[in-house]
Design a protein around this motif. Structure first.
Motif, PDB file in Angstrom:
ATOM      1  N   GLU A  84      -6.231   9.274   1.687  1.00 24.57           N
ATOM      2  CA  GLU A  84      -4.834   8.937   1.433  1.00 24.57           C
ATOM      3  C   GLU A  84      -3.892   9.775   2.293  1.00 24.57           C
ATOM      4  O   GLU A  84      -2.866   9.292   2.781  1.00 24.57           O
ATOM      5  CB  GLU A  84      -4.523   9.138  -0.044  1.00 24.57           C
ATOM      6  N   ILE A  87      -3.782   8.241   5.650  1.00 22.72           N
ATOM      7  CA  ILE A  87      -3.046   6.973   5.652  1.00 22.72           C
ATOM      8  C   ILE A  87      -1.541   7.231   5.627  1.00 22.72           C
ATOM      9  O   ILE A  87      -0.772   6.613   6.373  1.00 22.72           O
ATOM     10  CB  ILE A  87      -3.474   6.104   4.453  1.00 22.72           C
ATOM     11  N   ILE A  97       2.759  -0.862   3.073  1.00 18.95           N
ATOM     12  CA  ILE A  97       1.352  -0.978   3.454  1.00 18.95           C
ATOM     13  C   ILE A  97       0.600   0.287   3.065  1.00 18.95           C
ATOM     14  O   ILE A  97      -0.566   0.236   2.639  1.00 18.95           O
ATOM     15  CB  ILE A  97       1.229  -1.251   4.951  1.00 18.95           C
ATOM     16  N   GLN A  98       1.234   1.437   3.188  1.00 13.61           N
ATOM     17  CA  GLN A  98       0.580   2.683   2.789  1.00 13.61           C
ATOM     18  C   GLN A  98       0.266   2.689   1.294  1.00 13.61           C
ATOM     19  O   GLN A  98      -0.824   3.063   0.873  1.00 13.61           O
ATOM     20  CB  GLN A  98       1.480   3.871   3.150  1.00 13.61           C
ATOM     21  N   ALA A 101      -2.576   0.140   0.659  1.00 11.34           N
ATOM     22  CA  ALA A 101      -3.878   0.631   1.127  1.00 11.34           C
ATOM     23  C   ALA A 101      -4.432   1.709   0.208  1.00 11.34           C
ATOM     24  O   ALA A 101      -5.625   1.717  -0.114  1.00 11.34           O
ATOM     25  CB  ALA A 101      -3.738   1.161   2.555  1.00 11.34           C
ATOM     26  N   THR A 102      -3.579   2.624  -0.244  1.00 16.22           N
ATOM     27  CA  THR A 102      -4.057   3.689  -1.135  1.00 16.22           C
ATOM     28  C   THR A 102      -4.487   3.131  -2.487  1.00 16.22           C
ATOM     29  O   THR A 102      -5.487   3.589  -3.066  1.00 16.22           O
ATOM     30  CB  THR A 102      -2.966   4.744  -1.334  1.00 16.22           C
ATOM     31  N   LEU A 105      -7.769   1.414  -1.997  1.00 21.60           N
ATOM     32  CA  LEU A 105      -8.793   2.441  -1.768  1.00 21.60           C
ATOM     33  C   LEU A 105      -9.241   3.065  -3.082  1.00 21.60           C
ATOM     34  O   LEU A 105     -10.453   3.202  -3.348  1.00 21.60           O
ATOM     35  CB  LEU A 105      -8.238   3.511  -0.826  1.00 21.60           C
ATOM     36  N   PHE A 154      -4.646  -6.758   7.169  1.00 23.96           N
ATOM     37  CA  PHE A 154      -5.425  -5.561   7.509  1.00 23.96           C
ATOM     38  C   PHE A 154      -5.954  -5.645   8.941  1.00 23.96           C
ATOM     39  O   PHE A 154      -6.051  -4.627   9.638  1.00 23.96           O
ATOM     40  CB  PHE A 154      -6.575  -5.393   6.525  1.00 23.96           C
TER      41      PHE A 154
END
Length: 337
Positions: A84, A87, A97-98, A101-102, A105, A154
């Motif tokens: 993280e 990212i 988006i961050q 994505a986290t 994840l 992605f």
């Protein structure tokens, strides 16, 4: 901001809570072992069982699952924090988006830890695999387009073919990429219109990226002059006009070439470069053409318009005037009526 804390500051506290829980579990186990009650407690917990299909689950199995899951979740949390951090430090990812994505994840790592914990305690995960496969098929059919756009998003992030700030051309319009979302890409045109283009469309269709590897953009514009005009003088004036525009680059230098002999004009083509396509093409083209117009007017270079010469050839009608021909046409139409 009193109640706000950086997540990085909360991680040591979470790790400390996990260590205290593990130490408390070890303390209870050691106390039962010293008192000679550990084996009896284990047997009693193992006897307190129930069946779930073909799988027998006891209280001991549940405790082992909780311990294994806690250890694995702690390991995946540490790994997730490291990923993280990388990212969030990426400058090419937008905040949305961050966050996405986290979240994905952490969900993926938690699911992976849960499956590994089931395997560690000896529970067969085949039934869960079949159940999960059925859910996956249902979601795949129902949310096919959404998942396609999510995966395409992605892909765009990983290959960096389209980034915020790029100038792209899609179908009949072009604009600047404002942001990359989970489902779409926001593109703003020079008219102030914001287009939300699905990610899948940008990965499957042809897209022109004017600033993917560099910002240089060559513009080509044709100009027609009269056949009686001095072609070499007109070419020199076109080069002077382009060199006077501030946005036109000196290197690569502008060129003007004789392109074709048209029906009504001698066609010239100007080619010049700019390094800021995000500021627009039409405005710099207009400025160049205005300077060409002024220089042509000052130096007597004429810009023609289409002309057609009509030649009448006659044989049996020789000697008749146009008035006689008109009278014959009127008489013929009267007789036919």
């Amino acid at each position: 901001t009193r109640g706000w804390r950086d997540p990085l500051l909360r991680r040591p506290r979470r790790a400390g809570n996990g260590c205290r829980a593990w130490a408390l579990f070890d303390l209870y186990s050691a106390a039962l072992n010293i008192l000679g009650l550990l084996e009896g407690t284990i047997a009693a917990l193992n006897d307190a069982a129930f069946s779930f299909g073909n799988v027998a689950i006891s209280a001991l199995t549940i405790i082992q699952e909780i311990v294994a899951l806690g250890v694995l979740l702690w390991i995946t949390a540490v790994a997730g924090n490291l990923i993280e951090s990388s990212i969030r430090s990426s400058p090419n990812l937008s905040p949305s988006i961050q966050v996405l994505a986290t979240k994905l994840l952490r969900i993926g790592l938690a699911g992976f830890a849960f499956l590994i914990a089931l395997t560690v305690v000896g529970i067969d995960v085949t039934a869960f695999a079949v159940f999960g496969g059925a859910i996956g098929v249902g979601l795949g059919f129902g949310l096919q387009k959404i998942f396609a756009n999510l995966v395409s998003g992605f892909i765009l992030l990983m290959d960096k073919s389209i980034k915020p700030g790029d100038v792209i051309a899609v179908t009949d319009y072009y604009g600047r990429v404002d942001s990359l979302g989970a489902r779409y890409v926001s593109v703003s045109t020079r008219d102030g219109i914001e287009h939300l283009i699905p990610n899948e469309e940008l990965t499957t269709n042809r897209v022109e990226n004017w600033s993917h590897s560099q910002n240089l953009l060559r513009i080509r514009k044709k100009v027609g002059i009269h056949y009686k005009s001095d072609v070499r003088r007109a070419i020199a004036l076109c080069l002077e006009a382009t060199s006077e525009v501030p946005r036109v680059l000196k290197d690569p230098k502008p060129v003007c070439q004789l392109q074709d002999f048209g029906d009504s004009s001698v066609d010239l083509e100007m080619r010049f470069w700019i390094d800021d396509p995000m500021n627009g093409r039409a405005n710099v083209i207009s400025e160049v053409l205005l300077r060409v117009w002024d220089k042509f007017a000052e130096n007597g270079i004429e810009i023609p318009y289409p002309q057609r010469d009509v030649h009448l050839r006659s044989s049996s009608l020789e000697g008749q005037t146009l008035a006689d021909l008109g009278a014959d046409v009127v008489a013929g139409s009267t007789l036919s009526d």
